[in-house]
Scaffold this motif. Structure first.
Motif, PDB file in Angstrom:
ATOM      1  N   GLY A  83       0.842  -1.191   0.000  1.00  0.00           N
ATOM      2  CA  GLY A  83       0.000   0.000   0.000  1.00  0.00           C
ATOM      3  C   GLY A  83       0.876   1.239   0.000  1.00  0.00           C
ATOM      4  N   VAL A  84       0.479   2.230  -0.776  1.00  0.00           N
ATOM      5  CA  VAL A  84       1.204   3.496  -0.845  1.00  0.00           C
ATOM      6  C   VAL A  84       0.275   4.593  -0.338  1.00  0.00           C
ATOM      7  CG1 VAL A  84       2.471   5.101  -2.311  1.00  0.00           C
ATOM      8  CG2 VAL A  84       2.466   2.642  -2.854  1.00  0.00           C
ATOM      9  N   PHE A  85       0.601   5.146   0.810  1.00  0.00           N
ATOM     10  CA  PHE A  85      -0.163   6.226   1.421  1.00  0.00           C
ATOM     11  C   PHE A  85       0.686   7.489   1.298  1.00  0.00           C
ATOM     12  CE2 PHE A  85      -1.312   2.269   3.246  1.00  0.00           C
ATOM     13  CZ  PHE A  85      -2.589   2.358   3.799  1.00  0.00           C
ATOM     14  N   PHE A  86       0.081   8.619   0.964  1.00  0.00           N
ATOM     15  CA  PHE A  86       0.913   9.816   0.864  1.00  0.00           C
ATOM     16  C   PHE A  86       0.118  11.097   1.067  1.00  0.00           C
ATOM     17  CE2 PHE A  86      -0.498   8.842  -3.421  1.00  0.00           C
ATOM     18  CZ  PHE A  86      -0.762  10.070  -4.016  1.00  0.00           C
ATOM     19  N   ASP A  87       0.858  12.103   1.494  1.00  0.00           N
ATOM     20  CA  ASP A  87       0.323  13.442   1.687  1.00  0.00           C
ATOM     21  C   ASP A  87       0.250  14.120   0.320  1.00  0.00           C
ATOM     22  OD1 ASP A  87      -0.174  16.083   2.252  1.00  0.00           O
ATOM     23  OD2 ASP A  87       1.662  16.410   3.417  1.00  0.00           O
ATOM     24  N   PRO A  88      -0.935  14.476  -0.180  1.00  0.00           N
ATOM     25  CA  PRO A  88      -1.020  15.062  -1.517  1.00  0.00           C
ATOM     26  C   PRO A  88      -0.304  16.400  -1.637  1.00  0.00           C
ATOM     27  CG  PRO A  88      -3.113  15.249  -0.376  1.00  0.00           C
ATOM     28  CD  PRO A  88      -2.255  14.336   0.446  1.00  0.00           C
ATOM     29  N   ALA A  89      -0.101  17.081  -0.504  1.00  0.00           N
ATOM     30  CA  ALA A  89       0.581  18.368  -0.556  1.00  0.00           C
ATOM     31  C   ALA A  89       2.034  18.228  -1.006  1.00  0.00           C
ATOM     32  CB  ALA A  89       0.524  19.054   0.811  1.00  0.00           C
ATOM     33  N   MET A  90       2.562  17.009  -0.955  1.00  0.00           N
ATOM     34  CA  MET A  90       3.951  16.801  -1.362  1.00  0.00           C
ATOM     35  C   MET A  90       4.168  17.136  -2.833  1.00  0.00           C
ATOM     36  SD  MET A  90       4.006  12.650  -1.619  1.00  0.00           S
ATOM     37  CE  MET A  90       5.564  12.554  -2.462  1.00  0.00           C
ATOM     38  N   LEU A  91       3.110  17.112  -3.626  1.00  0.00           N
ATOM     39  CA  LEU A  91       3.249  17.397  -5.048  1.00  0.00           C
ATOM     40  C   LEU A  91       3.118  18.881  -5.369  1.00  0.00           C
ATOM     41  CD1 LEU A  91       1.163  14.441  -6.486  1.00  0.00           C
ATOM     42  CD2 LEU A  91       3.645  14.636  -6.310  1.00  0.00           C
ATOM     43  N   GLY A  92       2.825  19.687  -4.338  1.00  0.00           N
ATOM     44  CA  GLY A  92       2.700  21.122  -4.566  1.00  0.00           C
ATOM     45  C   GLY A  92       3.413  21.872  -3.479  1.00  0.00           C
ATOM     46  N   ASP A  93       2.725  22.845  -2.900  1.00  0.00           N
ATOM     47  CA  ASP A  93       3.284  23.630  -1.816  1.00  0.00           C
ATOM     48  C   ASP A  93       3.352  22.758  -0.569  1.00  0.00           C
ATOM     49  OD1 ASP A  93       3.911  25.340   0.202  1.00  0.00           O
ATOM     50  OD2 ASP A  93       2.385  26.838  -0.283  1.00  0.00           O
ATOM     51  N   ALA A  94       4.567  22.439  -0.125  1.00  0.00           N
ATOM     52  CA  ALA A  94       4.734  21.498   0.979  1.00  0.00           C
ATOM     53  C   ALA A  94       4.124  22.011   2.281  1.00  0.00           C
ATOM     54  CB  ALA A  94       6.219  21.197   1.186  1.00  0.00           C
ATOM     55  N   GLY A  95       3.842  23.296   2.366  1.00  0.00           N
ATOM     56  CA  GLY A  95       3.306  23.831   3.598  1.00  0.00           C
ATOM     57  C   GLY A  95       1.803  23.832   3.671  1.00  0.00           C
ATOM     58  N   ARG A  96       1.126  23.414   2.641  1.00  0.00           N
ATOM     59  CA  ARG A  96      -0.328  23.485   2.628  1.00  0.00           C
ATOM     60  C   ARG A  96      -0.957  22.268   3.305  1.00  0.00           C
ATOM     61  NH1 ARG A  96      -2.289  24.703  -3.356  1.00  0.00           N
ATOM     62  NH2 ARG A  96      -4.288  24.517  -2.323  1.00  0.00           N
ATOM     63  N   THR A  97      -2.038  22.531   3.998  1.00  0.00           N
ATOM     64  CA  THR A  97      -2.800  21.425   4.570  1.00  0.00           C
ATOM     65  C   THR A  97      -3.378  20.600   3.431  1.00  0.00           C
ATOM     66  OG1 THR A  97      -3.376  22.785   6.475  1.00  0.00           O
ATOM     67  CG2 THR A  97      -4.722  20.835   6.079  1.00  0.00           C
ATOM     68  N   PRO A  98      -3.240  19.273   3.477  1.00  0.00           N
ATOM     69  CA  PRO A  98      -3.731  18.441   2.374  1.00  0.00           C
ATOM     70  C   PRO A  98      -5.238  18.282   2.380  1.00  0.00           C
ATOM     71  CG  PRO A  98      -2.852  17.055   4.102  1.00  0.00           C
ATOM     72  CD  PRO A  98      -2.585  18.468   4.521  1.00  0.00           C
ATOM     73  N   TRP A  99      -5.920  19.361   2.138  1.00  0.00           N
ATOM     74  CA  TRP A  99      -7.378  19.296   2.055  1.00  0.00           C
ATOM     75  C   TRP A  99      -7.748  19.227   0.574  1.00  0.00           C
ATOM     76  CZ3 TRP A  99     -11.711  22.689   1.173  1.00  0.00           C
ATOM     77  CH2 TRP A  99     -11.388  23.788   0.398  1.00  0.00           C
ATOM     78  N   PRO A 100      -9.026  19.301   0.183  1.00  0.00           N
ATOM     79  CA  PRO A 100      -9.393  19.029  -1.214  1.00  0.00           C
ATOM     80  C   PRO A 100      -8.829  19.944  -2.286  1.00  0.00           C
ATOM     81  CG  PRO A 100     -11.277  18.675   0.191  1.00  0.00           C
ATOM     82  CD  PRO A 100     -10.218  19.302   1.049  1.00  0.00           C
ATOM     83  N   ALA A 101      -8.089  20.990  -1.955  1.00  0.00           N
ATOM     84  CA  ALA A 101      -7.483  21.798  -3.002  1.00  0.00           C
ATOM     85  C   ALA A 101      -6.515  20.974  -3.857  1.00  0.00           C
ATOM     86  CB  ALA A 101      -6.757  23.009  -2.406  1.00  0.00           C
ATOM     87  N   TRP A 102      -6.033  19.841  -3.311  1.00  0.00           N
ATOM     88  CA  TRP A 102      -5.124  19.002  -4.104  1.00  0.00           C
ATOM     89  C   TRP A 102      -5.811  18.408  -5.323  1.00  0.00           C
ATOM     90  CZ3 TRP A 102      -6.791  14.073  -4.674  1.00  0.00           C
ATOM     91  CH2 TRP A 102      -7.539  13.478  -3.651  1.00  0.00           C
TER      92      TRP A 102
END
Length: 290
Positions: A83-102
């Motif tokens: 299984g690969v679990f990841f913080d979606p914010a890693m693909l953009g601004d690393a400081g953003r909360t990974p809410w649905p803007a990803w």
């Protein structure tokens, strides 16, 4: 679940998991399964972040939709899987909360599918399986050794997987683009940028050039939630971050998330989390399990 995830609330009695965003937790986590270890929970649960499961022996890939109720399949189906679990914010601004803007990120469109049960099954062609095997092995090495730059290196390998996943799910991605997902990305971006000030459905509708009624219909149909619910979710996500990462008083946090009335903020937080902001901040650390 992995140690990188945590329950942040319940929706209709179903636990909702978020990915931890701190300086200790790596942006990606791997979880290996065998005939005795099933993925995730056997009971219904929800992820607020992307998850995929790659079954190496068969080449099957299970794309777990964010925000949908999931129930794990039988153990045998996942023997030899990772299984690969990841913080979606890693693909953009690393400081953003990974809410649905990803959702605005084109490589994450496959995780927005609406398949029954919240899981989309794809198959990796035999010729492309070495790419998946090597990328996952490289991510595993980076996460294990944690040498300087390991976050960036692991992100690069995951990006290769997500590019191939998007190609495998080309039909799904195309359907999402045609069915209004770019509009949702715009809506979430408006909420993301303006949630720290007074913000209403009418404000968001005006910003995206739609009537409030039409926007409500589109957003509810695609996400099952209202625009106002998403505004509240963005504010609650930021409130949780501030409660966890700062010592700011509750009144200051309320103002920072666009709710100048601390009493109303506390009632809203309690309604969404079952605890007051102070209780949530002071709660014991959850027991982690691999």
């Amino acid at each position: 679940m992995t140690e990188a995830t945590r329950v942040i609330r319940h929706r209709d009695g179903v636990p909702v998991y978020d990915y931890r965003t701190d300086h200790v937790t790596p942006p990606i986590s791997l979880l290996r399964f065998d005939a005795h270890h099933a993925p995730g929970n056997s009971s219904p649960h929800i992820h607020e972040f992307p998850v995929l499961v790659y079954v190496r022996p068969t080449g099957a890939v299970y794309v777990v939709a964010a925000g949908q109720v999931i129930k794990a399949a039988t153990v045998g189906e996942f023997d030899g899987a990772v299984g690969v679990f990841f913080d979606p914010a890693m693909l953009g601004d690393a400081g953003r909360t990974p809410w649905p803007a990803w959702r605005a990120h084109p490589l994450l469109f496959p995780f927005l599918h609406q398949r029954s049960g919240g899981v989309l099954e794809l198959s990796v062609p035999v010729a492309r399986r070495p790419l998946w095997d090597s990328a996952i092995a490289a991510i595993d090495t980076e996460l294990t050794q944690r040498q300087e730059g390991y976050r960036e290196a692991a992100t690069a390998h995951l990006t290769l997987l997500l590019i191939d996943l998007a190609r495998l799910a080309a039909d799904v991605v195309g359907d999402l683009r045609r069915s209004g997902e770019p509009l949702l990305a715009e809506v979430f971006e408006v909420i993301d940028q303006r949630h720290t000030a007074p913000l209403s459905l009418r404000d968001v509708a005006h910003a995206v050039g739609m009537t409030p009624g039409h926007l409500t219909t589109v957003v509810r149909r695609r996400t099952g939630r209202t625009v106002q619910a998403w505004i509240t979710e963005r504010r609650m996500a930021e409130a949780r971050r501030l409660l966890a990462d700062t010592d700011l008083p509750v009144g200051d946090i309320a103002r920072r998330v666009g709710l100048p009335d601390p009493g109303y903020f506390t009632r809203l937080f309690r309604r969404n989390h079952g605890l007051s902001p102070r209780q949530w901040r002071d709660r014991p650390a959850p027991v982690r399990s691999g």
